[in-house]
Scaffold this active site. Structure first.
Site, PDB file in Angstrom:
ATOM      1  N   HIS A  64       0.672  -1.083  -0.081  1.00 26.43           N
ATOM      2  CA  HIS A  64       0.022  -0.005  -0.014  1.00 26.43           C
ATOM      3  C   HIS A  64       0.853   1.129   0.066  1.00 26.43           C
ATOM      4  O   HIS A  64       2.253   1.273   0.561  1.00 26.43           O
ATOM      5  CB  HIS A  64      -0.836  -0.016   1.231  1.00 26.43           C
ATOM      6  CG  HIS A  64      -1.789   0.966   1.266  1.00 26.43           C
ATOM      7  ND1 HIS A  64      -1.720   2.264   1.848  1.00 26.43           N
ATOM      8  CD2 HIS A  64      -3.330   1.081   1.440  1.00 26.43           C
ATOM      9  CE1 HIS A  64      -2.691   2.968   1.812  1.00 26.43           C
ATOM     10  NE2 HIS A  64      -3.835   2.176   1.497  1.00 26.43           N
ATOM     11  N   ASP A 141       3.152  -4.359   7.815  1.00 26.06           N
ATOM     12  CA  ASP A 141       1.910  -3.584   7.562  1.00 26.06           C
ATOM     13  C   ASP A 141       0.786  -4.743   8.007  1.00 26.06           C
ATOM     14  O   ASP A 141       0.611  -5.313   6.993  1.00 26.06           O
ATOM     15  CB  ASP A 141       1.944  -2.930   6.544  1.00 26.06           C
ATOM     16  CG  ASP A 141       0.304  -2.333   5.935  1.00 26.06           C
ATOM     17  OD1 ASP A 141      -0.449  -2.688   6.590  1.00 26.06           O
ATOM     18  OD2 ASP A 141       0.362  -1.768   5.034  1.00 26.06           O
ATOM     19  N   GLN A 144      -4.410  -5.098   6.865  1.00 23.68           N
ATOM     20  CA  GLN A 144      -5.606  -6.035   6.267  1.00 23.68           C
ATOM     21  C   GLN A 144      -5.455  -7.393   6.985  1.00 23.68           C
ATOM     22  O   GLN A 144      -6.209  -8.386   6.553  1.00 23.68           O
ATOM     23  CB  GLN A 144      -5.147  -6.114   4.569  1.00 23.68           C
ATOM     24  CG  GLN A 144      -5.483  -4.815   4.114  1.00 23.68           C
ATOM     25  CD  GLN A 144      -6.965  -4.420   4.110  1.00 23.68           C
ATOM     26  OE1 GLN A 144      -7.868  -5.301   4.504  1.00 23.68           O
ATOM     27  NE2 GLN A 144      -7.194  -3.236   3.866  1.00 23.68           N
ATOM     28  N   LYS A 167     -10.415  -0.579  10.128  1.00 24.68           N
ATOM     29  CA  LYS A 167     -10.449  -1.888   9.401  1.00 24.68           C
ATOM     30  C   LYS A 167     -10.807  -3.225  10.122  1.00 24.68           C
ATOM     31  O   LYS A 167     -11.235  -4.137   9.896  1.00 24.68           O
ATOM     32  CB  LYS A 167      -9.001  -2.309   8.685  1.00 24.68           C
ATOM     33  CG  LYS A 167      -8.626  -1.084   8.065  1.00 24.68           C
ATOM     34  CD  LYS A 167      -8.292  -1.379   6.553  1.00 24.68           C
ATOM     35  CE  LYS A 167      -7.700  -0.270   5.937  1.00 24.68           C
ATOM     36  NZ  LYS A 167      -8.512   0.383   5.157  1.00 24.68           N
ATOM     37  N   CYS A 305      -4.727   2.318  -3.680  1.00 25.29           N
ATOM     38  CA  CYS A 305      -3.812   2.973  -3.115  1.00 25.29           C
ATOM     39  C   CYS A 305      -2.464   1.812  -3.151  1.00 25.29           C
ATOM     40  O   CYS A 305      -1.755   1.722  -2.449  1.00 25.29           O
ATOM     41  CB  CYS A 305      -4.066   3.239  -1.494  1.00 25.29           C
ATOM     42  SG  CYS A 305      -5.124   4.527  -1.129  1.00 25.29           S
TER      43      CYS A 305
HETATM   44  N1  PLP Z   1      -2.157  -0.738   4.466  1.00 22.00           N
HETATM   45  C1  PLP Z   1      -2.955  -1.589   3.829  1.00 22.00           C
HETATM   46  C2  PLP Z   1      -2.586  -2.991   3.549  1.00 22.00           C
HETATM   47  C3  PLP Z   1      -4.145  -0.954   3.775  1.00 22.00           C
HETATM   48  O1  PLP Z   1      -5.011  -1.584   3.281  1.00 22.00           O
HETATM   49  C4  PLP Z   1      -4.427   0.239   4.480  1.00 22.00           C
HETATM   50  C5  PLP Z   1      -5.693   1.088   4.112  1.00 22.00           C
HETATM   51  O2  PLP Z   1      -6.149   0.850   3.232  1.00 22.00           O
HETATM   52  C6  PLP Z   1      -3.217   0.903   4.893  1.00 22.00           C
HETATM   53  C7  PLP Z   1      -2.114   0.315   5.098  1.00 22.00           C
HETATM   54  C8  PLP Z   1      -3.408   2.337   5.361  1.00 22.00           C
HETATM   55  O3  PLP Z   1      -4.306   2.565   6.543  1.00 22.00           O
HETATM   56  P1  PLP Z   1      -4.759   3.906   7.329  1.00 22.00           P
HETATM   57  O4  PLP Z   1      -5.157   4.684   6.143  1.00 22.00           O
HETATM   58  O5  PLP Z   1      -5.921   3.417   8.163  1.00 22.00           O
HETATM   59  O6  PLP Z   1      -3.601   4.597   7.942  1.00 22.00           O
END
Ligand code: PLP
Length: 347
Positions: A64, A141, A144, A167, A305
């Site tokens: 992401h 990260d 998900q 999430k 993203c």
């Molecule tokens: N990493 C992954 C795999 C995501 O799907 C997301 C959000 O869509 C993020 C990071 C970023 O999360 P946040 O916008 O809540 O900081």
């Protein structure tokens, strides 16, 4: 006293997050604004302290943007190099290629547990073991991963793990960064201000120990307590049960949607979490999304993203149905039926 109650609820949520991740100690749990802030926190504190010119950070092609851009910024500042581990046509990491990227200059590997664009579940424990043998720290990260299956940071042995409350059926604007205590203790503070200090004079300020060293200012008390309620909710249902339910829906959806003419899967990893990411002939995913929406079916269309993933597959976007604990087989049927209508419109 009301303030004492609030503090107890706030710190109680920290213990809930600790148990949720099976962290060794509640002091390893830092509350952040979300995954993005957790990753930026590590980049700006651990990264700025430990990275020098010529050092290397490895990310993967399936990240992401929030697990790419903070490292790009850090590398730009330090004169360090960002290396990218490739993914195969299946959407799985090519491990042999990842291993080759490690050099004596590698300081950190930052990778996702589960890809939001592909659904791929990465073999984190195996990757961490390899990285640690090379003396490389690993940030995961987990945005998900945490809503879909149990996560045990001690079993994974990762150094940092970040996730977001929203999430996980919790509030927006709140998240968790887990870090091994020894690392957190050696890291400089993130932001300066109230609550993170032991004492302040104009000559010298003494900082608190983790986690409070990293939580400057009035915290998001309501968000933290709300996150605690969300953790109670999902642990009450049981992450194993959620994983089983979503696994069943994933198999059903893969079969059902696979019958549609022209449907192409983006992400066919053997180990996948609840993501059905696809293209449908030449129809633009935004058109698919709009036409589904008119039929009362909500999916997401776009690059999610994760533009490098789209580039990897040579497409501008995908249509993506994400599966959660609340979804049903009947909803997959409705999606399939609505997609057939989309095909009719474009015939
Ligand atoms: N990493 C992954 C795999 C995501 O799907 C997301 C959000 O869509 C993020 C990071 C970023 O999360 P946040 O916008 O809540 O900081």
């Amino acid at each position: 006293l009301l303030s004492e109650k609030a503090t107890a609820a706030y710190e109680g949520a920290r213990s809930k997050a600790q148990r949720f991740l099976n962290a060794a100690d509640p002091r390893e749990i830092i509350f952040t604004r979300g995954t993005t802030e957790g990753i930026n926190l590590v980049a700006q504190t651990w990264g700025r302290k430990n990275l020098a010119s010529g050092d290397e950070i490895i990310v993967t092609q399936m990240e992401h943007h929030s697990n790419i851009v903070p490292w790009q910024m850090l590398c730009g500042e330090k004169g360090a190099l960002l290396k990218v581990a490739p993914i195969a046509d299946s959407g799985e990491l090519v491990l042999e290629e990842l291993w080759k990227l490690f050099t004596p200059k590698t300081k950190l590997l930052a990778l996702t547990h589960v890809s939001n664009a592909l659904g791929t579940v990465n073999p984190i424990a195996q990757i961490v073991k390899f990285a640690h043998e090379k003396g490389v720290k690993v940030l995961v990260d987990g945005a998900q991963a945490v809503p879909h299956h149990p996560v045990d940071v001690r079993e994974l042995d990762c150094d940092f793990y970040a996730f977001s409350g929203h999430k996980l059926y919790g509030p927006t604007g709140i998240g968790v960064l887990y870090g091994k205590y020894g690392l957190l203790d050696a890291m400089p503070p993130y932001q300066g201000g109230g609550d993170m200090i032991l004492s302040v004079t104009f000559e010298k300020t003494l900082f608190k120990k983790p986690p409070h060293k990293f939580e400057a200012g009035t915290p998001h008390i309501a968000g933290v307590i709300g996150l605690g309620a969300a953790l109670d909710y999902v642990t009450g249902i049981g992450l194993e049960n959620i994983a089983r339910h979503e696994g069943d829906l994933l198999a059903y959806g893969t079969q059902k949607l696979g019958e549609l003419p022209g449907l192409g899967w983006i992400g066919t990893a053997a180990h996948k979490a609840g993501v059905l990411s696809f293209t449908l002939g030449e129809i633009h995913p935004h058109d698919i999304g709009t036409l589904l929406d008119r039929q009362g079916v909500a999916i997401r269309a776009g690059h999610h993203c994760a533009q490098p993933v789209m580039d990897r597959f040579g497409i501008p976007a995908t249509a993506r149905a994400s599966l959660g604990l609340y979804n049903t087989r009947a909803e997959i049927d409705a999606l399939s039926k609505a997609l057939r209508k989309v095909l009719e419109v474009f015939r």
